[in-house]
Design a protein around this motif. Structure first.
Motif, PDB file in Angstrom:
ATOM      1  N   ASP A   1       0.813  -1.210   0.000  1.00 40.03           N
ATOM      2  CA  ASP A   1       0.000   0.000   0.000  1.00 40.03           C
ATOM      3  C   ASP A   1       0.852   1.268   0.000  1.00 40.03           C
ATOM      4  O   ASP A   1       0.311   2.373  -0.037  1.00 40.03           O
ATOM      5  CB  ASP A   1      -0.903   0.039   1.242  1.00 40.03           C
ATOM      6  CG  ASP A   1      -2.170  -0.764   1.052  1.00 40.03           C
ATOM      7  OD1 ASP A   1      -2.654  -0.856  -0.083  1.00 40.03           O
ATOM      8  OD2 ASP A   1      -2.666  -1.292   2.049  1.00 40.03           O
ATOM      9  N   ARG A   2       2.148   1.110   0.079  1.00 46.13           N
ATOM     10  CA  ARG A   2       3.048   2.269   0.056  1.00 46.13           C
ATOM     11  C   ARG A   2       4.293   1.897  -0.749  1.00 46.13           C
ATOM     12  O   ARG A   2       5.143   1.135  -0.285  1.00 46.13           O
ATOM     13  CB  ARG A   2       3.436   2.675   1.468  1.00 46.13           C
ATOM     14  CG  ARG A   2       4.303   3.905   1.506  1.00 46.13           C
ATOM     15  CD  ARG A   2       4.640   4.316   2.946  1.00 46.13           C
ATOM     16  NE  ARG A   2       5.694   5.299   2.941  1.00 46.13           N
ATOM     17  CZ  ARG A   2       5.502   6.606   2.840  1.00 46.13           C
ATOM     18  NH1 ARG A   2       4.291   7.087   2.741  1.00 46.13           N
ATOM     19  NH2 ARG A   2       6.527   7.441   2.843  1.00 46.13           N
ATOM     20  N   VAL A   3       4.380   2.441  -1.963  1.00 45.81           N
ATOM     21  CA  VAL A   3       5.511   2.156  -2.845  1.00 45.81           C
ATOM     22  C   VAL A   3       6.098   3.476  -3.320  1.00 45.81           C
ATOM     23  O   VAL A   3       5.423   4.259  -4.003  1.00 45.81           O
ATOM     24  CB  VAL A   3       5.082   1.293  -4.053  1.00 45.81           C
ATOM     25  CG1 VAL A   3       6.234   1.110  -5.025  1.00 45.81           C
ATOM     26  CG2 VAL A   3       4.544  -0.063  -3.588  1.00 45.81           C
ATOM     27  N   ASN A   4       7.344   3.741  -2.951  1.00 45.10           N
ATOM     28  CA  ASN A   4       8.053   4.940  -3.396  1.00 45.10           C
ATOM     29  C   ASN A   4       8.457   4.788  -4.855  1.00 45.10           C
ATOM     30  O   ASN A   4       9.014   3.752  -5.242  1.00 45.10           O
ATOM     31  CB  ASN A   4       9.306   5.181  -2.564  1.00 45.10           C
ATOM     32  CG  ASN A   4       8.997   5.599  -1.146  1.00 45.10           C
ATOM     33  OD1 ASN A   4       7.915   6.085  -0.847  1.00 45.10           O
ATOM     34  ND2 ASN A   4       9.946   5.398  -0.258  1.00 45.10           N
ATOM     35  N   VAL A   5       8.207   5.821  -5.636  1.00 43.96           N
ATOM     36  CA  VAL A   5       8.628   5.866  -7.032  1.00 43.96           C
ATOM     37  C   VAL A   5       9.706   6.933  -7.129  1.00 43.96           C
ATOM     38  O   VAL A   5       9.484   8.090  -6.776  1.00 43.96           O
ATOM     39  CB  VAL A   5       7.452   6.196  -7.965  1.00 43.96           C
ATOM     40  CG1 VAL A   5       7.917   6.211  -9.414  1.00 43.96           C
ATOM     41  CG2 VAL A   5       6.315   5.207  -7.764  1.00 43.96           C
ATOM     42  N   ARG A   6      10.888   6.533  -7.565  1.00 41.12           N
ATOM     43  CA  ARG A   6      12.053   7.420  -7.573  1.00 41.12           C
ATOM     44  C   ARG A   6      12.398   7.896  -8.982  1.00 41.12           C
ATOM     45  O   ARG A   6      12.000   7.298  -9.964  1.00 41.12           O
ATOM     46  CB  ARG A   6      13.244   6.703  -6.945  1.00 41.12           C
ATOM     47  CG  ARG A   6      12.983   6.362  -5.475  1.00 41.12           C
ATOM     48  CD  ARG A   6      14.187   5.721  -4.808  1.00 41.12           C
ATOM     49  NE  ARG A   6      13.907   5.470  -3.409  1.00 41.12           N
ATOM     50  CZ  ARG A   6      14.077   6.344  -2.422  1.00 41.12           C
ATOM     51  NH1 ARG A   6      14.561   7.545  -2.696  1.00 41.12           N
ATOM     52  NH2 ARG A   6      13.801   6.030  -1.175  1.00 41.12           N
TER      53      ARG A   6
END
Length: 159
Positions: free
Chosen positions: A30-35
């Protein structure tokens, strides 16, 4: 533009992972960092906040995957935050509130099982002959593959 000697999504190739690029996967968390690039040294561009969303892997570099979402935005995600589970969004390009008929069988004249709103997240069970059997909230039915974001034209998915 970042070019790190990996595979670009022009045509289908095999990436360093051994899997085809491009390909669709889904988010595990439910929480995915996109860099902005393929390392934790790169700034977080945005955060996905819904597990199961489909994304398209368009490039690989080591343990990082460059992904594209249904709105066309791109960024880098660490591989362990992605799953091979196939999901799709129902016609996210259509006007909110639009309803589509899910069919009992994979054919236009089949009986309607249920209506589904656009942008609903569904699990993809199987696809054949440009139709996909999908399920959401305990209901299932068939929908033309071109009404789903997360499926390639003519893609076959077996149970």
């Amino acid at each position: 533009m970042l070019e790190i000697g990996s595979v670009w999504a022009q045509g289908t190739s095999v990436g360093p992972s051994g899997y085809k690029v491009p390909r669709f996967v889904s988010l595990k968390s439910d929480r995915v960092n996109v860099r902005g690039g393929p390392s934790t040294d790169h700034k977080v561009k945005w955060i996905f906040r819904r597990a199961g969303l489909p994304v398209e892997i368009i490039q690989e570099f080591e343990n990082w995957r460059r992904v594209r979402d249904s709105e066309g935005e791109e960024g880098w995600v660490f591989h362990s935050l992605l799953s091979g589970r196939r999901t799709a969004l129902i016609s996210p390009w259509q006007k909110p509130g639009t309803l589509l008929s899910l069919k009992e069988e994979p054919q236009n004249d089949a009986s309607e099982v249920v209506k589904a709103q656009v942008n609903v997240l569904v699990d993809v069970m199987k696809c054949k002959n440009n139709w996909c059997q999908v399920s959401a909230q305990g209901r299932q039915g068939w929908l033309r593959a071109n009404m789903l974001w997360g499926i390639y034209p003519d893609e076959v998915i077996e149970e």
